[in-house]
Design a protein around this motif. Sequence first.
Motif, mmCIF file in Angstrom:
data_model
loop_
_atom_site.group_PDB
_atom_site.id
_atom_site.type_symbol
_atom_site.label_atom_id
_atom_site.label_comp_id
_atom_site.label_asym_id
_atom_site.label_seq_id
_atom_site.Cartn_x
_atom_site.Cartn_y
_atom_site.Cartn_z
ATOM 1 N N GLY A 142 -38.272 -12.503 -1.486
ATOM 2 C CA GLY A 142 -37.716 -11.394 -0.712
ATOM 3 C C GLY A 142 -36.781 -10.505 -1.521
ATOM 4 O O GLY A 142 -36.481 -9.385 -1.132
ATOM 5 N N ARG A 143 -36.324 -11.007 -2.654
ATOM 6 C CA ARG A 143 -35.440 -10.212 -3.508
ATOM 7 C C ARG A 143 -36.261 -9.184 -4.276
ATOM 8 O O ARG A 143 -37.321 -9.488 -4.799
ATOM 9 C CB ARG A 143 -34.707 -11.088 -4.508
ATOM 10 C CG ARG A 143 -33.660 -11.954 -3.894
ATOM 11 C CD ARG A 143 -32.915 -12.716 -4.966
ATOM 12 N NE ARG A 143 -31.898 -13.558 -4.340
ATOM 13 C CZ ARG A 143 -31.267 -14.520 -4.957
ATOM 14 N NH1 ARG A 143 -31.537 -14.786 -6.221
ATOM 15 N NH2 ARG A 143 -30.369 -15.225 -4.340
ATOM 16 N N VAL A 144 -35.720 -7.984 -4.366
ATOM 17 C CA VAL A 144 -36.429 -6.937 -5.105
ATOM 18 C C VAL A 144 -35.619 -6.407 -6.279
ATOM 19 O O VAL A 144 -36.129 -5.627 -7.079
ATOM 20 C CB VAL A 144 -36.835 -5.762 -4.181
ATOM 21 C CG1 VAL A 144 -37.853 -6.224 -3.151
ATOM 22 C CG2 VAL A 144 -35.611 -5.144 -3.523
ATOM 23 N N ALA A 145 -34.364 -6.813 -6.383
ATOM 24 C CA ALA A 145 -33.530 -6.318 -7.480
ATOM 25 C C ALA A 145 -32.467 -7.348 -7.818
ATOM 26 O O ALA A 145 -32.115 -8.194 -7.002
ATOM 27 C CB ALA A 145 -32.865 -5.003 -7.105
ATOM 28 N N SER A 146 -31.973 -7.251 -9.030
ATOM 29 C CA SER A 146 -30.930 -8.143 -9.507
ATOM 30 C C SER A 146 -29.968 -7.332 -10.367
ATOM 31 O O SER A 146 -30.398 -6.538 -11.206
ATOM 32 C CB SER A 146 -31.550 -9.265 -10.339
ATOM 33 O OG SER A 146 -30.548 -10.004 -10.994
ATOM 34 N N THR A 147 -28.691 -7.505 -10.136
ATOM 35 C CA THR A 147 -27.687 -6.850 -10.967
ATOM 36 C C THR A 147 -26.821 -7.926 -11.606
ATOM 37 O O THR A 147 -26.978 -9.102 -11.326
ATOM 38 C CB THR A 147 -26.801 -5.893 -10.145
ATOM 39 O OG1 THR A 147 -26.126 -6.655 -9.139
ATOM 40 C CG2 THR A 147 -27.614 -4.787 -9.510
#
Length: 169
Positions: A142-147
Amino acid sequence: SHSCLKFHYKKLDRCAGSPPRIRTLRYGQSVPLITVVTAAKNAASFLASTITSIQDQTLGDYAHVIVDDGSTDTTADIVEAAAARDPRIQLVRLDESIGPYAAANSVMLNASTPYLARIDADDIAPPRRLEIQVAALAADPGRVASTGAWQIMRNDVLGPTPRQVPSDS
């Protein structure tokens, strides 16, 4: 024939430089896990450190595409020299500047890897950056981005404690 990216919001009516395409793979070659994209304009004084920080990643299954956004210095020469030593590095040259975000987006739109990462031409990535970010994304579909966090460096000396990027989760 290559399709042309038109940057109407920058009022360019023609392609900027050669079509930004990721390397064509021969039969039997695999697509890297991640494409790392760097947009660079007149970045000769610090780009080698950025390239080295990506080469030093614990996750080595990547393509590093560096977009020369119309530089007038030796930025392209630095990338070509690095690419001659490391086949994961690729240069895309733009004849005229379209800005760092448009330059990076032009490559990201054509990437075929499962993951994308951005790094600015004057940044240095910690050695486990790609490994940690890919693992976080893979662990939760479900995650689409990571910072991450950032830390100021001046004259090759790290500043105070890294600052975390705000997050909702």
